[in-house]
Scaffold this motif. Structure first.
Motif, PDB file in Angstrom:
ATOM      1  N   GLN A   1      15.454  17.237 -11.460  1.00 23.92           N
ATOM      2  CA  GLN A   1      14.190  17.636 -12.091  1.00 23.92           C
ATOM      3  C   GLN A   1      13.812  16.768 -13.284  1.00 23.92           C
ATOM      4  N   LYS A   2      14.672  15.811 -13.638  1.00 23.38           N
ATOM      5  CA  LYS A   2      14.362  14.981 -14.801  1.00 23.38           C
ATOM      6  C   LYS A   2      13.005  14.273 -14.669  1.00 23.38           C
ATOM      7  N   PRO A   3      12.752  13.592 -13.541  1.00 25.35           N
ATOM      8  CA  PRO A   3      11.455  12.910 -13.423  1.00 25.35           C
ATOM      9  C   PRO A   3      10.267  13.870 -13.483  1.00 25.35           C
ATOM     10  N   ASP A   4      10.471  15.080 -12.961  1.00 28.71           N
ATOM     11  CA  ASP A   4       9.382  16.078 -13.030  1.00 28.71           C
ATOM     12  C   ASP A   4       9.060  16.396 -14.490  1.00 28.71           C
ATOM     13  N   TYR A   5      10.112  16.533 -15.289  1.00 28.38           N
ATOM     14  CA  TYR A   5       9.895  16.807 -16.714  1.00 28.38           C
ATOM     15  C   TYR A   5       9.168  15.630 -17.374  1.00 28.38           C
ATOM     16  N   TYR A   6       9.608  14.408 -17.065  1.00 28.99           N
ATOM     17  CA  TYR A   6       8.964  13.230 -17.670  1.00 28.99           C
ATOM     18  C   TYR A   6       7.473  13.205 -17.325  1.00 28.99           C
ATOM     19  N   ASP A   7       7.175  13.541 -16.068  1.00 30.54           N
ATOM     20  CA  ASP A   7       5.770  13.536 -15.634  1.00 30.54           C
ATOM     21  C   ASP A   7       4.948  14.557 -16.430  1.00 30.54           C
TER      22      ASP A   7
ATOM     23  N   LYS B   1      10.790   8.962 -26.817  1.00 35.31           N
ATOM     24  CA  LYS B   1      12.022   9.755 -26.691  1.00 35.31           C
ATOM     25  C   LYS B   1      11.728  11.197 -26.301  1.00 35.31           C
ATOM     26  N   GLU B   2      10.569  11.700 -26.723  1.00 38.23           N
ATOM     27  CA  GLU B   2      10.201  13.078 -26.365  1.00 38.23           C
ATOM     28  C   GLU B   2       9.967  13.217 -24.866  1.00 38.23           C
ATOM     29  N   VAL B   3       9.477  12.138 -24.269  1.00 36.19           N
ATOM     30  CA  VAL B   3       9.178  12.176 -22.833  1.00 36.19           C
ATOM     31  C   VAL B   3      10.435  11.880 -22.019  1.00 36.19           C
ATOM     32  N   CYS B   4      11.130  10.811 -22.394  1.00 32.61           N
ATOM     33  CA  CYS B   4      12.189  10.268 -21.528  1.00 32.61           C
ATOM     34  C   CYS B   4      13.580  10.755 -21.935  1.00 32.61           C
ATOM     35  N   ILE B   5      13.708  12.044 -22.148  1.00 29.25           N
ATOM     36  CA  ILE B   5      14.983  12.631 -22.579  1.00 29.25           C
ATOM     37  C   ILE B   5      16.053  12.410 -21.495  1.00 29.25           C
TER      38      ILE B   5
ATOM     39  N   ALA C   1       5.586  15.923 -19.350  1.00 34.25           N
ATOM     40  CA  ALA C   1       5.477  15.556 -20.770  1.00 34.25           C
ATOM     41  C   ALA C   1       4.446  14.448 -20.947  1.00 34.25           C
ATOM     42  N   CYS C   2       4.472  13.499 -20.049  1.00 29.69           N
ATOM     43  CA  CYS C   2       3.538  12.379 -20.115  1.00 29.69           C
ATOM     44  C   CYS C   2       2.088  12.868 -19.948  1.00 29.69           C
ATOM     45  N   LEU C   3       1.868  13.730 -18.972  1.00 32.53           N
ATOM     46  CA  LEU C   3       0.524  14.266 -18.731  1.00 32.53           C
ATOM     47  C   LEU C   3       0.018  15.033 -19.945  1.00 32.53           C
ATOM     48  N   GLU C   4       0.895  15.872 -20.482  1.00 36.58           N
ATOM     49  CA  GLU C   4       0.483  16.713 -21.603  1.00 36.58           C
ATOM     50  C   GLU C   4       0.065  15.858 -22.797  1.00 36.58           C
TER      51      GLU C   4
END
Ligand code: SF4
Length: 126
Positions: free
Chosen positions: A68-74, A109-113, A76-79
């Motif tokens: 699910q990491k990439p889903d989170y990055y997506d 760093k907030e996006v790519c944790i 965060a990026c959209l937001e």
């Protein structure tokens, strides 16, 4: 038209020729060349597999083995960019949003944790 997971805008920005496999790297270069070949290149932001995932060894049956990491990055990026899945926009416009909403305010760093590649992206600014 290129289909792009939102966080891949960041991966493209920091791409220095490294990646998961030779096929992945070669595809990444092709995608970047296509995007940069015109001021009017258009992308659509998608959730799940995109034109970069299609050549990734972590892509199994259109599911990412990174979990699910990439889903989170997506998300965060959209937001941060004020965008949504399904949005279609100029690549130049998306690049500007990434620059002003994520990179300039130092929010990478907030996006790519916990991204295994983050050290490369951060080293580019040193
Ligand atoms: S690691 Fe997952 S999200 Fe990243 S390119 Fe490969 S399949 Fe796509």
């Amino acid at each position: 038209m290129i289909y792009l997971r939102p966080h891949h805008g960041l991966c493209i920005h920091h791409f220095i020729g490294k990646g998961y496999s030779d096929t992945f790297i070669s595809n990444m270069k092709n995608i970047i060349n296509k995007l940069e070949s015109s001021d009017t290149s258009i992308i659509t932001l998608v959730s799940g597999g995109d034109n970069i995932c299609s050549s990734c060894p972590n892509n199994k049956d259109d599911k990412c083995l990174s979990g699910q990491k990439p889903d989170y990055y997506d998300m965060a990026c959209l937001e941060l960019c004020g965008l949504n899945f399904g949005d279609t926009l100029y690549w130049e416009e998306f690049k500007k949003k990434i620059q002003t909403s994520i990179l300039e305010p130092n929010k990478l760093k907030e996006v790519c944790i916990n991204c295994e590649w983050l050290y490369i992206c951060e080293n580019l600014y040193k």
